[in-house]
Design an enzyme around this catalytic site. Structure first.
Site, PDB file in Angstrom:
ATOM      1  CG  HIS A 192      42.231 -13.354  14.368  1.00  0.00           C
ATOM      2  ND1 HIS A 192      41.396 -14.454  14.361  1.00  0.00           N
ATOM      3  CD2 HIS A 192      43.488 -13.821  14.253  1.00  0.00           C
ATOM      4  CE1 HIS A 192      42.132 -15.542  14.242  1.00  0.00           C
ATOM      5  NE2 HIS A 192      43.399 -15.192  14.175  1.00  0.00           N
ATOM      6  CB  VAL A 194      37.696 -16.470  14.819  1.00  0.00           C
ATOM      7  CG1 VAL A 194      38.298 -17.694  14.185  1.00  0.00           C
ATOM      8  CG2 VAL A 194      38.562 -15.886  15.896  1.00  0.00           C
ATOM      9  CE  LYS A 195      38.989 -12.522  18.386  1.00  0.00           C
ATOM     10  NZ  LYS A 195      40.147 -11.803  18.867  1.00  0.00           N
ATOM     11  N   PRO A 196      34.099 -10.665  14.853  1.00  0.00           N
ATOM     12  CG  PRO A 196      32.825  -9.486  16.433  1.00  0.00           C
ATOM     13  CD  PRO A 196      34.203 -10.054  16.205  1.00  0.00           C
TER      14      PRO A 196
END
Ligand SMILES: *Cc1c(COP(=O)(O)O)cnc(C)c1O
Length: 391
Positions: A192, A194-196
């Site tokens: 997604h 916002v993920k790393p």
């Protein structure tokens, strides 16, 4: 209701700094455009390429691309044959998807409390919740810090349970020198924005077990044993559905983006570490601010930078937003959600450590594209609010 009145003062910045944001460069865009001009939009060569790169990056034998992190968790519950009558132990200090995946299979989530200083699943609390119906444990690497996999695996082995890692926050982190992605039988990732790293929407499961990897591939494609590309290459039209699966495929468009992002993971993680180190240093001077603890023998992915604040959390939240700092709260304990209370009868008091933490935590902005000036704005605003509260 706030008991402390909000001070009116100038924001420290003109636009709200979000708590997280993807970092896309021209080469990411070029990778996507190249796929749009190619013969395959989905289930083509990019999927396999991304899976191989992801397996190599984590050191896992197999990586299976899947439509999102939630689907990754659901697929794991399915291939472990978790079903009605089974219990799976999970942390409440997580996004609802970590527990929803258990419900998708008709099984029962059992919430075990977290450690107060890390908010990671507490192995002793897990042990107390093991029953004859327990089949698996889902460990959540909250904020990006790996759980105590030695303690959890020992427990799982002793009771014949499977350990599953919800590593949606922790891609790029490690535990005792081993990369996240190799720390449990099945490891789930989210891509997604916002993920790393991101692929728009996307997910991945890593495992060293070839049989489970094969079942995951079938599950993501309706339970059909060959995919479109395999049939196209062999020239055969015949296919068979041998179990009930879903359409949880990732597209070639997404995998090209994911692959391009994966190449930058080390740089992204390094930048998150730099920001966290500055926060850590600055907040040592503030009695009202306590960052979560990072345990020995672990490296953190810093998906989130979480602080515990003294005084009213709501005051902090509103005041920081007013100053232009888009802080957030991760998470409302899952067992507090109305659906869980109504369906499972879970009540406040079930996991007192997670519940107490929830009332005092804030996630501060941290993402690779943040500038030093953004970082200093956060430090300045947090310091200002701490001073207002002590005055
Ligand atoms: C983001 C997240 C998920 C779900 O991932 P999606 O890709 O959004 O479906 C699951 N667990 C945790 C801990 C997450 O942060």
């Amino acid at each position: 209701m706030l008991t402390k009145t909000i001070h009116k003062s100038q924001p420290v910045r003109e636009s709200l700094l979000p708590y997280g944001q993807p970092c896309l460069d021209d080469d990411d865009i070029a990778a996507v455009v190249a796929v749009l001009k190619s013969d395959w939009l989905t289930t083509g060569p990019q999927v396999e390429r991304f899976e191989q790169a992801f397996a190599a990056a984590t050191g896992a034998a197999h990586a299976v691309a899947i439509s999102n992190g939630t689907a990754a968790l659901h697929a794991c519950m399915n291939v472990l044959d978790i079903g009605p009558g089974d219990e799976v132990i999970v942390s409440p200090m997580t996004f609802a998807a970590s527990a929803n995946c258990i419900l998708y299979q008709g099984a029962t989530p059992v919430f075990a409390d977290v450690e107060p200083d890390t908010l990671l699943l507490d192995a002793k609390a897990v042990e107390a919740k093991i029953s004859p119906a327990t089949r698996a444990i889902i460990a959540v690497d909250y904020a990006g810090q790996p759980c105590d996999y030695t303690a959890l695996q020992t427990l799982a082995d002793r009771h014949g349970l499977t350990l599953v890692a919800d590593a949606c926050h922790s891609l790029g982190a490690s535990y005792k020198g081993r990369a996240v992605g190799t720390l449990s039988a099945l490891n789930c990732f989210s891509l997604h924005p916002v993920k790393p790293i991101t692929s728009g929407e996307g997910g991945m499961i890593t495992t060293d077990n070839a049989q489970l990897a094969q079942r995951l591939r079938v599950f993501r494609n309706h339970g059909i044993t060959t995919d479109h590309r395999q049939r196209s290459e062999s020239g055969a039209w015949f296919y068979e559905m041998q179990s009930l699966g879903f359409n949880y495929r990732m597209t070639d468009i997404q995998c090209a983006l994911g692959n391009s992002q994966l190449a930058k993971l080390a740089r992204f993680t390094q930048r998150r570490h730099d920001i966290a180190a500055h926060y850590h240093q600055a907040f040592k001077a503030l009695d009202a601010v306590e960052p979560l603890r990072v345990r020995e023998q672990r490296t953190h992915a810093y998906h989130l930078y979480v602080i515990r604040v003294a005084g009213e959390r709501e005051y902090w939240y509103r005041r920081l937003r007013e100053l232009g700092i888009g802080c957030n709260v991760h998470y409302v304990p899952v067992h507090w959600h109305p659906y869980y209370q109504q369906r499972l009868g879970t009540r406040p008091g079930l996991c007192p450590v997670a519940e107490a933490a929830y009332t005092a935590i804030l996630s501060l902005p941290i993402f690779p594209r943040m500038t030093d000036s953004d970082r200093d704005d956060v430090i300045g605003a947090v310091t200002l609010v701490a001073e207002e509260l002590s005055s």
